[in-house]
Motif scaffolding. Structure first.
Motif, PDB file in Angstrom:
ATOM      1  N   ILE A   1     -51.599  14.435   4.301  1.00 27.42           N
ATOM      2  CA  ILE A   1     -50.510  13.564   3.830  1.00 27.42           C
ATOM      3  C   ILE A   1     -50.538  13.474   2.301  1.00 27.42           C
ATOM      4  CG2 ILE A   1     -49.683  11.181   3.771  1.00 27.42           C
ATOM      5  CD1 ILE A   1     -50.650  10.969   6.716  1.00 27.42           C
ATOM      6  N   ILE A   2     -51.755  13.290   1.750  1.00 27.96           N
ATOM      7  CA  ILE A   2     -51.873  13.152   0.286  1.00 27.96           C
ATOM      8  C   ILE A   2     -51.434  14.449  -0.402  1.00 27.96           C
ATOM      9  CG2 ILE A   2     -53.493  12.816  -1.631  1.00 27.96           C
ATOM     10  CD1 ILE A   2     -52.879  10.287  -0.022  1.00 27.96           C
ATOM     11  N   HIS A   3     -51.870  15.554   0.176  1.00 31.66           N
ATOM     12  CA  HIS A   3     -51.479  16.838  -0.435  1.00 31.66           C
ATOM     13  C   HIS A   3     -49.984  17.051  -0.350  1.00 31.66           C
ATOM     14  CE1 HIS A   3     -55.740  18.797  -0.286  1.00 31.66           C
ATOM     15  NE2 HIS A   3     -55.628  17.781  -1.137  1.00 31.66           N
ATOM     16  N   LYS A   4     -49.404  16.629   0.744  1.00 29.52           N
ATOM     17  CA  LYS A   4     -47.947  16.787   0.864  1.00 29.52           C
ATOM     18  C   LYS A   4     -47.212  15.941  -0.176  1.00 29.52           C
ATOM     19  CE  LYS A   4     -45.962  17.309   5.078  1.00 29.52           C
ATOM     20  NZ  LYS A   4     -45.728  18.708   5.481  1.00 29.52           N
ATOM     21  N   HIS A   5     -47.877  14.904  -0.671  1.00 29.35           N
ATOM     22  CA  HIS A   5     -47.283  14.080  -1.730  1.00 29.35           C
ATOM     23  C   HIS A   5     -47.553  14.681  -3.111  1.00 29.35           C
ATOM     24  CE1 HIS A   5     -46.716  10.873   1.244  1.00 29.35           C
ATOM     25  NE2 HIS A   5     -45.911  10.307   0.344  1.00 29.35           N
ATOM     26  N   GLY A   6     -48.378  15.722  -3.147  1.00 34.69           N
ATOM     27  CA  GLY A   6     -48.727  16.312  -4.452  1.00 34.69           C
ATOM     28  C   GLY A   6     -49.923  15.622  -5.074  1.00 34.69           C
ATOM     29  N   GLY A   7     -50.510  14.701  -4.351  1.00 39.57           N
ATOM     30  CA  GLY A   7     -51.651  13.967  -4.906  1.00 39.57           C
ATOM     31  C   GLY A   7     -52.979  14.627  -4.572  1.00 39.57           C
ATOM     32  N   ARG A   8     -54.072  13.942  -4.953  1.00 42.09           N
ATOM     33  CA  ARG A   8     -55.410  14.460  -4.671  1.00 42.09           C
ATOM     34  C   ARG A   8     -56.202  13.376  -3.971  1.00 42.09           C
ATOM     35  NH1 ARG A   8     -58.003  14.701  -9.469  1.00 42.09           N
ATOM     36  NH2 ARG A   8     -56.330  13.371 -10.282  1.00 42.09           N
ATOM     37  N   ILE A   9     -57.168  13.791  -3.193  1.00 44.71           N
ATOM     38  CA  ILE A   9     -58.038  12.811  -2.546  1.00 44.71           C
ATOM     39  C   ILE A   9     -59.476  13.290  -2.655  1.00 44.71           C
ATOM     40  CG2 ILE A   9     -57.683  13.873  -0.255  1.00 44.71           C
ATOM     41  CD1 ILE A   9     -57.969  10.886   0.816  1.00 44.71           C
TER      42      ILE A   9
END
Lengths: 188, 147, 481
Positions: free
Chosen positions: C441-449
């Motif tokens: 989900i985070i990657h689909k937002h362009g974010g990082r975790i």
């Protein structure tokens, strides 16, 4: 153009001033007294002769009259306050031929015509410029002789006589002479 | 045999599911009124008294428990046919399926399904679900009056 | 061209003026010398009142044809002597010379007059005046002017010729080249070519180099376009394959959803029935095995469910809209409340920002992270669960931290893998799908975790919701080297 390069200085070696009054005299050549003019000329001659060095620098430039003085006060007036080179001009009347040795210019009066030849030869090679208005003066060994031409005072020169006395007449002077004698009169 | 009105039509091809469902209904005392169709065609034949059931007088069950993945005619098509027929337009249909695909749920509701039940994997939950379902549609629910 | 002509005219003018001035000065000097000679030679004549001699002296001026007439004045202003050529001298007036000067000159009616004092040793005797006509000066000047004009004309002519030549051989090709360059850069048409001059000079070399460059660019463009087309074709091909694969995957998911769950239900069901109806015939071992069968079926069911939901999320498009993260956290917290009912948990929840995100998916992130925190702090007497926002290197970072079982940092990279678990099943149940879902989900937002943890000291999860901004902003249209 500055005065220091003015050619007169080197040519004539004189630093004397000229006579102011002469102009006035010349301007009215017809009227002036003949001896006024001759007195001025006497002085003027001094300006156009190369003089040997004066024995003493302070000595006066003596213009002598030998014999009966035809100038009177005129000569004294003319020479007052004038100088030739660094020497101030003074007039002097002489009657003794020996006194002529101290003269620079010597005017021989007509009164001395009879023994002028002897007198002139007695001067020998003494550096005295002899001037006279007596006739035949040059023939008798004189250097400058006044004459009147067309009411004007003119003169003749004998360069040889001057040269014998160690005097050189300026060409400026010579060119004005009515006649120029270049040989000495024959010894008689 | 001929005369008890069928109250539940169970359209289910998987015999294990049939057995488990029937067992649960039986435990809930609802078994004698169940008819089992093993594919979509059979379910429709039974409902509309066609083919092998041609001799049957039309009588709508109280509820149809419909699996989606059926041979020949699938559950969605059966539902369409039910809703398309005037006689069965208001018949309560409950989708009873293993699928939790949103697409199935959506198309089912669009075709006017009354409930969409996902069969739980856990047998106890399965039993409870079936029991509740049977009770609701057979006992609690007031069926629409026949036009 | 105009400038050079002006320059030439100006130079000619200056030259002529200079010449004129020089000539005049020379003329004055020449006259002055003659006046000095006259003054010198006439001094004695003045002194001895001999106008004839003075006249002779003046007569020498006959050597200078330009001298019109001359005169010598005595101090009284009267004419002492005079000279003339041609017509009779008109000289009358006594020339005035200022006291400070010995010489003066003036111009009248094309004549130059020069007067000089005759004053040997500074005492004035008179004045000499000489007049000369400027005809010579004018003639010479005219000559010079004519030469200058001729030179000027020649120069201008040469300049015009050279300029025309330069224009034809340099300017025109350069202008054409510039025009080609302009067209090329405007239309991006690299097939254009600058016309060659045909001569073998630097300009032609330049034009050929330019054309060569265009050729090169065109070729590169073509190969780039080819590569691009090839890439496009491949992308299309791959996209097609991907679509097909996705379809297959969907079909597979559907199939799994249906077909896999059914047998599981059967296993579960029949083992249950077996336990119920044949309990007496089974010994303790048999009952134990049956329980394991049921448990296995249940686990597998959950596994299948998780997998399916993860697959669904993976295929789901992120639809961003403004959302209050505090609210999403609250909803997740409420949904999970049954899981921590009765437990002693200290909540340290800081303010969370508003963000552009897919609220449904981010709620799922919070649900999963919170669920994990609750699960792994289960053995803590006093569990502490924190959430909030911090800023790291200018980025908004959201974190969820607990003081639970934690993990070994060296396995941190395995946390987010599907089915990767860092704890034993009997310690903490779970399929190892939750964090993998969160990461997707985070990657689909362009974010990082990322996660930080220490065994028995808790774990912390950090994530961002937007792509990291480049640390050093590049100008948008910068030319790449």
């Amino acid at each position: 153009m500055t005065r220091s390069t003015f050619p007169f200085r080197s040519l004539l070696g004189i630093s004397a001033v000229l006579v102011l009054s002469i102009s006035a005299v010349l301007a009215h050549a017809s009227s002036p007294n003949e001896y006024d003019v001759k007195a001025a000329y006497l002085y003027n001659f001094g300006l156009f002769v190369q003089w040997p060095a004066a024995p003493e620098p302070d000595a006066a430039f003596t213009i002598c009259v030998f014999g009966v003085d035809p100038f009177g006060k005129v000569l004294d007036r003319t020479l007052a306050g004038q100088s030739i080179g660094s020497q101030s001009t003074i007039p002097r009347r002489i009657s003794n031929p020996q006194d002529a040795l101290g003269c620079r210019i010597l005017f021989v009066s007509s009164s001395e015509e009879n023994n002028v030849k002897q007198f002139l030869s007695s001067l020998g090679k003494t550096a005295v410029l002899t001037v006279s208005d007596m006739p035949q003066f040059l023939d008798r060994g004189g250097m400058i002789q006044f004459m009147v031409v067309n009411n004007r005072v003119r003169f003749e020169v004998n360069l040889a006589a001057a040269r014998r006395a160690g005097l050189t007449l300026s060409s400026q002077l010579v060119k004005l002479a009515v006649t120029v004698e270049t040989s000495l009169p024959p010894e008689k | 045999m001929i005369h008890a009105a069928v109250e539940i039509l169970l359209a289910e091809d998987n015999p294990s599911d049939v057995e488990l469902t029937l067992r649960t209904l039986k435990r809930s005392n609802l078994l004698n009124t169940v008819h089992v169709a093993r594919d979509g065609e059979e379910a429709l034949d039974f409902l509309f008294c066609r083919g092998p059931h041609a001799g049957r007088d039309f009588a709508a069950p109280k509820v149809v428990l419909l699996d989606l993945k059926l041979p020949k005619v699938d559950g969605i098509e059966v539902l369409e046919a039910i809703r398309a027929d005037e006689r069965t337009r208001l018949l309560p249909v409950v989708i009873l399926t293993s699928s939790r695909e949103q697409a199935d749920v959506t198309s089912s509701y669009k075709l006017g399904v009354n409930s969409y039940i996902q069969k739980p994997v856990d047998f106890e939950q399965f039993q409870e679900t079936i029991r509740q379902l049977g009770l609701y549609w057979l006992v609690v629910n007031q069926p629409p009056s026949e036009g | 061209m105009l400038v050079s002509a002006a320059a030439l005219v100006l130079a000619s003018g200056a030259f002529t003026a200079y010449t004129w001035l020089t000539f005049r000065a020379a003329m004055v000097e020449q006259l002055s010398v003659q006046a000095r000679i006259i003054a010198f030679n006439s001094a004695s004549a003045l002194l001895f009142n001999d106008p004839v001699s003075a006249q002779k002296t003046l007569g020498a001026l006959g050597a200078s044809p330009s001298i019109v007439d001359a005169a010598i004045y005595d101090n009284g202003g009267g004419v002492f002597a005079r000279y003339w050529r041609g017509r009779k001298s008109l000289i009358k007036a006594f020339p005035q010379i200022s006291k400070s000067q010995t010489e003066a000159h003036w111009y009248t009616h094309g004549e130059l007059s020069l007067a000089r004092r005759i004053e040997p040793q500074g005492k004035p005797l008179g004045v000499v005046l000489i007049r000369c006509e400027l005809g010579e000066l004018t003639t010479r000047l005219e000559g010079y002017a004519a030469i200058t004009a001729a030179v000027l004309a020649a120069c201008l002519g040469a300049a015009v010729l050279i300029s025309a030549g330069v224009h034809r051989s340099v300017s025109v090709p350069v202008i054409r080249l510039a025009e080609t360059a302009r067209l090329v850069s405007r239309d991006k048409n690299y097939s254009l070519r600058a016309a060659a001059t045909g001569s073998r000079d630097e300009l032609d070399f330049l034009i050929q180099s330019f054309n060569g460059m265009l050729e090169e660019i065109q070729q590169r463009d073509a190969s780039l376009q080819k590569a691009h087309d090839e890439l496009e074709r491949r992308v299309e091909e791959r996209t097609g394959l991907l679509h097909a694969a996705n379809k297959e995957l969907e079909a597979f998911s559907y199939s799994v959803s249906h077909d896999l769950r059914a047998p599981l239900r059967h296993i579960s069901g029949f083992s249950k029935i077996l336990a119920e109806e044949n309990r007496d015939q089974l010994n303790a071992d048999g009952r134990h095995y049956l329980a394991r069968i049921e448990e296995g079926a249940r686990n597998m069911g959950r596994l299948v469910d998780d997998l399916l939901s993860m697959g669904r999320i993976s295929r789901q498009e992120v639809v961003r809209r403004p959302a209050d993260l505090n609210l999403l956290w609250q909803e997740a917290w409420e949904r999970l409340q049954p899981e921590f009912e009765g437990r002693k948990i200290e909540w340290r929840i800081g303010a969370l920002p508003a963000a552009e995100c897919d609220p449904g998916l981010i709620k799922l992130v919070f649900t999963n992270l919170l669920s994990n925190a609750v699960k792994y702090t289960r053995r803590r007497e006093c569990a502490v669960i924190e959430a909030g926002q911090i800023t790291v290197d200018g980025e908004d970072v959201i974190f969820v931290r607990d003081n639970g079982a934690g993990f070994d940092q060296k396995y941190a990279h395995k946390l987010f893998g599907v089915f990767q678990r860092l704890h034993r099943e009997e310690d903490f149940e779970g399929a190892g799908v939750g964090l993998a879902t969160v990461q997707r989900i985070i990657h689909k937002h362009g974010g990082r975790i990322w996660a930080e943890g220490k065994v028995e000291c808790g774990a912390a999860f950090f994530f961002t919701l937007v792509p990291r901004k480049p640390s050093r902003p590049k100008p948008a249209n910068s030319v790449s080297s």
